[in-house]
Scaffold this active site. Structure first.
Site, PDB file in Angstrom:
ATOM      1  CG  HIS A 269      -2.173   0.995   1.163  1.00 20.84           C
ATOM      2  ND1 HIS A 269      -2.049   2.142   1.317  1.00 20.84           N
ATOM      3  CD2 HIS A 269      -3.285   0.610   0.720  1.00 20.84           C
ATOM      4  CE1 HIS A 269      -3.202   2.982   1.070  1.00 20.84           C
ATOM      5  NE2 HIS A 269      -4.150   1.835   0.648  1.00 20.84           N
ATOM      6  CG  ASP A 327      -8.502  -4.197  -2.686  1.00 25.92           C
ATOM      7  OD1 ASP A 327      -9.868  -4.304  -2.005  1.00 25.92           O
ATOM      8  OD2 ASP A 327      -7.978  -3.431  -2.848  1.00 25.92           O
TER       9      ASP A 327
HETATM   10  N1  CMC Z   1       4.210  -7.610  -4.949  1.00 26.90           N
HETATM   11  C1  CMC Z   1       5.655  -7.319  -5.110  1.00 26.90           C
HETATM   12  N2  CMC Z   1       6.356  -6.237  -4.956  1.00 26.90           N
HETATM   13  C2  CMC Z   1       5.402  -5.327  -4.577  1.00 26.90           C
HETATM   14  C3  CMC Z   1       4.289  -5.118  -4.383  1.00 26.90           C
HETATM   15  C4  CMC Z   1       3.552  -6.486  -4.512  1.00 26.90           C
HETATM   16  N3  CMC Z   1       2.292  -6.284  -4.317  1.00 26.90           N
HETATM   17  N4  CMC Z   1       3.864  -3.952  -4.072  1.00 26.90           N
HETATM   18  C5  CMC Z   1       5.069  -3.242  -4.099  1.00 26.90           C
HETATM   19  N5  CMC Z   1       6.121  -4.050  -4.462  1.00 26.90           N
HETATM   20  C6  CMC Z   1       7.607  -3.431  -4.359  1.00 26.90           C
HETATM   21  C7  CMC Z   1       7.704  -2.677  -5.773  1.00 26.90           C
HETATM   22  O1  CMC Z   1       8.178  -3.434  -6.640  1.00 26.90           O
HETATM   23  C8  CMC Z   1       8.800  -1.811  -5.215  1.00 26.90           C
HETATM   24  O2  CMC Z   1       9.988  -2.481  -5.164  1.00 26.90           O
HETATM   25  P1  CMC Z   1      11.304  -1.579  -5.588  1.00 26.90           P
HETATM   26  O3  CMC Z   1      11.611  -0.386  -4.502  1.00 26.90           O
HETATM   27  O4  CMC Z   1      12.509  -2.600  -5.501  1.00 26.90           O
HETATM   28  O5  CMC Z   1      11.232  -0.853  -6.928  1.00 26.90           O
HETATM   29  C9  CMC Z   1       8.335  -1.353  -4.022  1.00 26.90           C
HETATM   30  O6  CMC Z   1       7.583  -2.567  -3.380  1.00 26.90           O
HETATM   31  C10 CMC Z   1       7.448  -0.269  -3.441  1.00 26.90           C
HETATM   32  O7  CMC Z   1       6.531  -0.276  -4.723  1.00 26.90           O
HETATM   33  P2  CMC Z   1       5.781   1.042  -5.290  1.00 26.90           P
HETATM   34  O8  CMC Z   1       5.090   0.579  -6.525  1.00 26.90           O
HETATM   35  O9  CMC Z   1       6.978   2.050  -5.506  1.00 26.90           O
HETATM   36  O10 CMC Z   1       4.747   1.425  -4.221  1.00 26.90           O
HETATM   37  P3  CMC Z   1       3.494   2.237  -4.521  1.00 26.90           P
HETATM   38  O11 CMC Z   1       3.262   2.940  -3.130  1.00 26.90           O
HETATM   39  O12 CMC Z   1       3.574   3.211  -5.708  1.00 26.90           O
HETATM   40  O13 CMC Z   1       2.400   1.459  -4.720  1.00 26.90           O
HETATM   41  C11 CMC Z   1       0.830  -0.336  -4.602  1.00 26.90           C
HETATM   42  C12 CMC Z   1       1.376   0.816  -4.045  1.00 26.90           C
HETATM   43  C13 CMC Z   1      -0.664  -0.526  -3.781  1.00 26.90           C
HETATM   44  C14 CMC Z   1       0.214   0.355  -6.057  1.00 26.90           C
HETATM   45  C15 CMC Z   1       1.586  -1.563  -4.715  1.00 26.90           C
HETATM   46  O14 CMC Z   1       1.767  -1.988  -3.740  1.00 26.90           O
HETATM   47  C16 CMC Z   1       0.691  -2.599  -5.526  1.00 26.90           C
HETATM   48  O15 CMC Z   1       0.817  -2.368  -6.810  1.00 26.90           O
HETATM   49  N6  CMC Z   1       0.017  -3.468  -4.849  1.00 26.90           N
HETATM   50  C17 CMC Z   1      -0.678  -4.442  -5.728  1.00 26.90           C
HETATM   51  C18 CMC Z   1      -2.008  -3.884  -6.102  1.00 26.90           C
HETATM   52  C19 CMC Z   1      -2.636  -3.856  -4.702  1.00 26.90           C
HETATM   53  O16 CMC Z   1      -3.295  -4.760  -4.028  1.00 26.90           O
HETATM   54  N7  CMC Z   1      -3.564  -2.573  -4.703  1.00 26.90           N
HETATM   55  C20 CMC Z   1      -4.554  -2.250  -3.609  1.00 26.90           C
HETATM   56  C21 CMC Z   1      -4.142  -1.267  -2.751  1.00 26.90           C
HETATM   57  S1  CMC Z   1      -5.212  -1.255  -1.203  1.00 26.90           S
HETATM   58  C22 CMC Z   1      -6.715  -0.748  -2.033  1.00 26.90           C
HETATM   59  C23 CMC Z   1      -7.124   0.300  -2.637  1.00 26.90           C
HETATM   60  O17 CMC Z   1      -6.543   1.558  -1.915  1.00 26.90           O
HETATM   61  O18 CMC Z   1      -7.532   0.552  -3.721  1.00 26.90           O
END
Ligand code: CMC
Length: 392
Positions: A269, A327
């Site tokens: 998240h 989720d």
């Molecule tokens: N699986 C594997 N690696 C992950 C994941 C994951 N689900 N989420 C983040 N990472 C890694 C990512 O690759 C990155 O690694 P690095 O620093 O080595 O490049 C690091 O963790 C930080 O991720 P980010 O994408 O920079 O973080 P963000 O804050 O931009 O993204 C997120 C947050 C929710 C989009 C992401 O965690 C994700 O894609 N999760 C899966 C989708 C999901 O479950 N979304 C629902 C969110 S909760 C409900 C809502 O609010 O809609």
């Protein structure tokens, strides 16, 4: 020219003042108007939380009764809107139908589109909260080819929605109170979440003075993506694809592989770097519902439980502070209740509508309100002269 702060993804930009929702992502705290989400999920119910979000305080018994009866009065959709549903292909995704139908509400209910009229704003708010379950249920019925089931106003909000989704005309449908409670809790846990992508979209759309139905349609469109509300559908599809616990290590390895775009859906998240407090309640609810339905041994659930365990023990997820989010568990409950995965995000949208509206109303009352207009760091070509086509 000017100097701008470069902040892609707005990770360090506050776009507004707000008194609605507070999140402390490091501590895993979420409150609405000061009340912790865990307490609201346990002791309150969705429509009371709606009142709290919209008006800032918990209602008195008469205020709640009045609010519930106003919402109930508006659950019906104009009969002409049925034609709008019928314009979609029969296998349309219900989110596509919702974006269209909610946007079209501005054409049907133009007596509540004047944002400068406080009474119209109030009517639009109540209409949206009241009609969203009807729209989501009708989108579902349409895509499975069954006749629409009209709202029944003697039922509570969650039971009415379950009935509109699962009743088949000419058959009696009795809503199980435990399922209705679980549905209500899913709504409550999704009601608001401060300036997430869809809420920011609603605020940005509204900053230009667009009408409330158009703004909420924009929010629904943004919510659809798999990184946001679409994650619940994507998560369940992923669990089904994994299929059996022995395949989990392969998927965890893929999630860790930077050359593979695959991510563990339902994990991580932007704000929570700790357990998502909504996930804690949702997990408990999932156990209750699955026990009630006698499906604790459901293979999807076995995969979910084992995946959660292995991911939480894995240093990759621990180092990056990736925990299960709301989720991860909501999809399991919805699947057990009999919803197809395509309905998961519409349910999120209907529940989040009150959050979008509360934020929209707050924004309109903000004396500092300006049109949202970010700038950019231009990286393109310098000024150059046009070249005639025959010389290119
Ligand atoms: N699986 C594997 N690696 C992950 C994941 C994951 N689900 N989420 C983040 N990472 C890694 C990512 O690759 C990155 O690694 P690095 O620093 O080595 O490049 C690091 O963790 C930080 O991720 P980010 O994408 O920079 O973080 P963000 O804050 O931009 O993204 C997120 C947050 C929710 C989009 C992401 O965690 C994700 O894609 N999760 C899966 C989708 C999901 O479950 N979304 C629902 C969110 S909760 C409900 C809502 O609010 O809609």
């Amino acid at each position: 020219a000017g100097v701008f702060t470069y902040d892609p993804g707005f990770t360090s930009t506050a776009s507004c003042d707000s008194t609605i929702t507070f999140i402390d992502g490091d501590e895993g705290i979420l409150t609405h108007r000061g009340y912790p989400i865990g307490e609201l999920a346990e002791k309150s119910h969705y429509l009371e939380v709606c009142y709290l979000l919209l008006y800032g305080e918990l209602p008195s018994p008469t205020q709640l009764e009045d609010f519930e009866s106003r919402v109930t009065n508006h659950t019906m959709l104009h009969e002409q809107m049925m034609n709008f549903f019928r314009g979609f292909r029969r296998d349309a995704h219900p989110m596509a139908v919702m974006v269209g139908v909610v946007g079209a509400m501005s054409a049907f209910y133009h007596d509540s589109t004047d944002i400068n009229d406080e009474w119209q704003r109030e009517v639009a708010s109540i209409r949206l909260i009241a009609k969203m379950p009807t729209i989501a249920a009708m989108a579902y019925k349409y895509t499975i080819g069954q006749p629409f089931v009209y709202p029944r106003n003697d039922l509570d909000y969650a039971s009415n929605f379950l009935r509109m989704c699962f009743a088949v005309p000419a058959e009696d449908y009795v809503v199980d109170p435990i399922l209705s409670r679980a549905m209500d809790r899913i709504f409550t846990l999704h009601a608001d979440h401060e300036q997430n992508a869809s809420t920011s979209t609603v605020r940005l759309a509204s900053s230009s003075g667009a009408n409330p139905f158009a703004c909420i349609a924009a929010g629904i469109a943004c919510l659809w993506g798999p990184a946001h509300g679409g994650a619940n559908q994507a998560c369940l599809e992923m669990l089904k694809e994994i299929g059996t616990p022995d395949r989990i290590p392969e998927f965890i390895a893929r999630a860790k592989d930077k050359n593979d775009p695959f991510r563990l859906m339902g994990f991580g998240h932007r704000v929570y770097k700790n357990f998502d407090p909504r996930a804690t309640v949702m997990k408990q609810s999932a156990d209750e519902v699955l026990e009630l339905l006698g499906v604790e041994n459901n293979p999807i659930l076995q995969v979910a439980k084992e995946l959660e365990k292995q991911a939480l023990e894995d240093p990759y997820f621990a180092d990056k502070k990736l925990f299960p989010n709301v989720d991860f568990y909501s999809g399991i409950i919805l699947e057990a209740m009999g919803f197809p995965t395509s309905m998961f995000t519409p349910i999120f949208a209907l529940a989040r509508t009150v959050g979008w509206i509360s934020q929209w109303k707050e924004q309109l009352n903000d004396p500092q309100l300006k049109i949202g207009r970010p700038r950019q760091l231009y990286q393109g070509a310098d000024v150059r002269s046009y070249v005639d086509i025959e010389k290119r």
